[in-house]
Write a protein that holds these residues in place. Sequence first.
Motif, short mmCIF file in Angstrom:
data_model
loop_
_atom_site.label_atom_id
_atom_site.label_comp_id
_atom_site.label_asym_id
_atom_site.label_seq_id
_atom_site.Cartn_x
_atom_site.Cartn_y
_atom_site.Cartn_z
N GLY A 134 0.79 -1.22 0.00
CA GLY A 134 0.00 0.00 0.00
C GLY A 134 0.82 1.27 0.00
N SER A 135 2.12 1.17 0.29
CA SER A 135 3.00 2.34 0.28
C SER A 135 3.70 2.45 -1.08
CB SER A 135 4.05 2.24 1.39
OG SER A 135 3.43 2.28 2.66
N SER A 136 4.21 3.65 -1.36
CA SER A 136 4.88 3.91 -2.64
C SER A 136 6.37 4.14 -2.42
CB SER A 136 4.25 5.13 -3.33
OG SER A 136 2.89 4.89 -3.61
N TYR A 137 7.18 3.71 -3.40
CA TYR A 137 8.63 3.75 -3.25
C TYR A 137 9.31 4.13 -4.55
CZ TYR A 137 7.62 1.11 1.00
OH TYR A 137 7.12 0.71 2.22
N ILE A 138 10.53 4.67 -4.39
CA ILE A 138 11.43 4.87 -5.52
C ILE A 138 12.37 3.66 -5.54
CG2 ILE A 138 13.23 6.32 -6.54
CD1 ILE A 138 12.07 8.66 -4.90
N PHE A 139 12.46 3.00 -6.69
CA PHE A 139 13.33 1.83 -6.85
C PHE A 139 14.48 2.21 -7.78
CE2 PHE A 139 9.15 0.20 -5.79
CZ PHE A 139 9.42 -0.76 -4.82
N ARG A 140 15.70 2.22 -7.23
CA ARG A 140 16.89 2.60 -7.99
C ARG A 140 17.76 1.38 -8.26
NH1 ARG A 140 16.11 6.00 -3.67
NH2 ARG A 140 15.90 8.24 -4.10
N GLU A 141 18.75 1.58 -9.12
CA GLU A 141 19.78 0.56 -9.38
C GLU A 141 19.16 -0.80 -9.68
OE1 GLU A 141 22.73 0.55 -6.28
OE2 GLU A 141 22.48 2.70 -5.94
N LEU A 142 18.13 -0.79 -10.51
CA LEU A 142 17.47 -2.04 -10.89
C LEU A 142 18.32 -2.81 -11.89
CD1 LEU A 142 13.82 -0.71 -11.32
CD2 LEU A 142 14.79 -1.89 -9.35
N ILE A 143 18.21 -4.13 -11.82
CA ILE A 143 18.95 -5.00 -12.73
C ILE A 143 17.96 -5.88 -13.48
CG2 ILE A 143 20.66 -6.86 -12.89
CD1 ILE A 143 21.79 -5.84 -10.21
N GLN A 144 18.04 -5.86 -14.79
CA GLN A 144 17.19 -6.72 -15.61
C GLN A 144 17.95 -8.02 -15.85
OE1 GLN A 144 14.72 -4.53 -17.86
NE2 GLN A 144 13.34 -6.26 -17.93
N ASP A 145 17.47 -9.11 -15.23
CA ASP A 145 18.16 -10.39 -15.30
C ASP A 145 17.18 -11.45 -15.79
OD1 ASP A 145 19.79 -12.55 -15.06
OD2 ASP A 145 19.91 -12.54 -12.88
N GLY A 146 17.19 -11.70 -17.09
CA GLY A 146 16.25 -12.66 -17.66
C GLY A 146 14.82 -12.19 -17.49
N LYS A 147 13.98 -13.01 -16.88
CA LYS A 147 12.58 -12.64 -16.73
C LYS A 147 12.33 -11.79 -15.49
CE LYS A 147 11.21 -16.87 -14.24
NZ LYS A 147 10.26 -18.00 -14.22
N TYR A 148 13.36 -11.57 -14.66
CA TYR A 148 13.17 -10.81 -13.43
C TYR A 148 13.81 -9.43 -13.50
CZ TYR A 148 11.71 -15.16 -11.17
OH TYR A 148 11.04 -16.31 -10.84
N VAL A 149 13.16 -8.46 -12.85
CA VAL A 149 13.76 -7.17 -12.57
C VAL A 149 14.14 -7.21 -11.10
CG1 VAL A 149 13.46 -4.68 -12.51
CG2 VAL A 149 12.35 -6.02 -14.31
N LYS A 150 15.44 -7.06 -10.79
CA LYS A 150 15.93 -7.31 -9.44
C LYS A 150 16.34 -6.03 -8.73
CE LYS A 150 17.60 -11.99 -10.46
NZ LYS A 150 18.76 -12.92 -10.42
N VAL A 151 16.16 -6.06 -7.40
CA VAL A 151 16.59 -4.99 -6.51
C VAL A 151 17.55 -5.62 -5.51
CG1 VAL A 151 15.89 -3.19 -4.89
CG2 VAL A 151 14.35 -3.87 -6.74
N ASN A 152 18.80 -5.13 -5.47
CA ASN A 152 19.81 -5.78 -4.63
C ASN A 152 20.09 -5.08 -3.31
OD1 ASN A 152 20.62 -8.16 -6.04
ND2 ASN A 152 21.58 -6.87 -7.59
N ALA A 153 20.46 -3.81 -3.35
CA ALA A 153 20.94 -3.13 -2.15
C ALA A 153 19.80 -2.47 -1.38
CB ALA A 153 22.00 -2.10 -2.52
N SER A 154 19.93 -2.43 -0.06
CA SER A 154 18.89 -1.83 0.77
C SER A 154 18.77 -0.33 0.55
CB SER A 154 19.17 -2.11 2.25
OG SER A 154 20.41 -1.57 2.63
N ASN A 155 19.86 0.33 0.11
CA ASN A 155 19.79 1.77 -0.15
C ASN A 155 19.24 2.08 -1.53
OD1 ASN A 155 21.90 0.94 -1.72
ND2 ASN A 155 23.43 2.33 -0.84
N SER A 156 18.75 1.04 -2.25
CA SER A 156 18.17 1.24 -3.58
C SER A 156 16.68 1.53 -3.52
CB SER A 156 18.41 0.00 -4.45
OG SER A 156 19.78 -0.26 -4.60
N VAL A 157 16.10 1.50 -2.32
CA VAL A 157 14.66 1.69 -2.17
C VAL A 157 14.41 2.77 -1.12
CG1 VAL A 157 12.46 0.60 -1.58
CG2 VAL A 157 14.25 -0.73 -2.72
N SER A 158 13.55 3.73 -1.46
CA SER A 158 13.18 4.76 -0.48
C SER A 158 11.71 5.10 -0.65
CB SER A 158 14.04 6.02 -0.65
OG SER A 158 13.93 6.53 -1.96
#
Length: 255
Positions: A96-120
């Motif tokens: 229900g909350s909204s976030y900015i997702f940074r430093e995304l990685i496109q890996d095959g069929k997934y879009v991945k988020v790795n580092a904890s500082n990549s989301v705010s």
Amino acid sequence: MLVSPVKDQLERSQPVKKLKTRDSQDGNALWEKSIFDLKSSGILETEAIVGKVVKKSELLTSKIKTFYFFLGVADETASVKLMVYGKDLHRRIKEGSSYIFRELIQDGKYVKVNASNSVSETNPVNVPEEFEREAERLLYPELTSIKDIKSSPPQTHVSVEGTVTQIYPVQKVKVQHKEKMTNRQSFKLRQEAEEISVTMWDEATEQSKDLSFGDVLLLTNMKPNEYCGKVSLNSTQFTKITKIQSVGIWKVTQD
């Protein structure tokens, strides 16, 4: 007034705005990209998406003991399934909350988020209902049709979607190897021309007791059972009922 095709194309290719990040003043701010554009053309390290978390999965563990989970995220243009790593992010990110997702990685069929500082967390994103539903369905398990459940060899667990066509009241019955009487409730689920009987047992009847005729349901972790050539579905300790569409009309069939 006519607009030059070249000018129009250039304007469409320009990022709409910069995200307000701590490094915005030194020119290193990330460009915001819509989820529709992400799915159409991928994403760069200098881009980020802003979206509402519609659905969050439980925390999972890989074979190499890495913690991860999935998110169904949507904005005003589309929805996307993100694979996110880390216990901390699972704790921080709320449905229900909204976030900015940074430093995304496109890996095959997934879009991945790795580092904890990549989301705010950020201001609420207005999402059309159709994309909210899409985002929620992205996290649904693989479904088995009623036809395949009936015709295939019994499987350990299946998930199925269908419409409630008949409901029976909760009953207390005697079950082998149990001293106390056990709650049981049955209903019928239809999918196109196929119909199957579903029985919820014990605590699982808490999920089915308020169902209505015409409700569209997603049943996960059900166990097929064959008796006298007839296949039915039984609840397990992991069964979950999700109402995809509720009509709110109560209709119980008495035995």
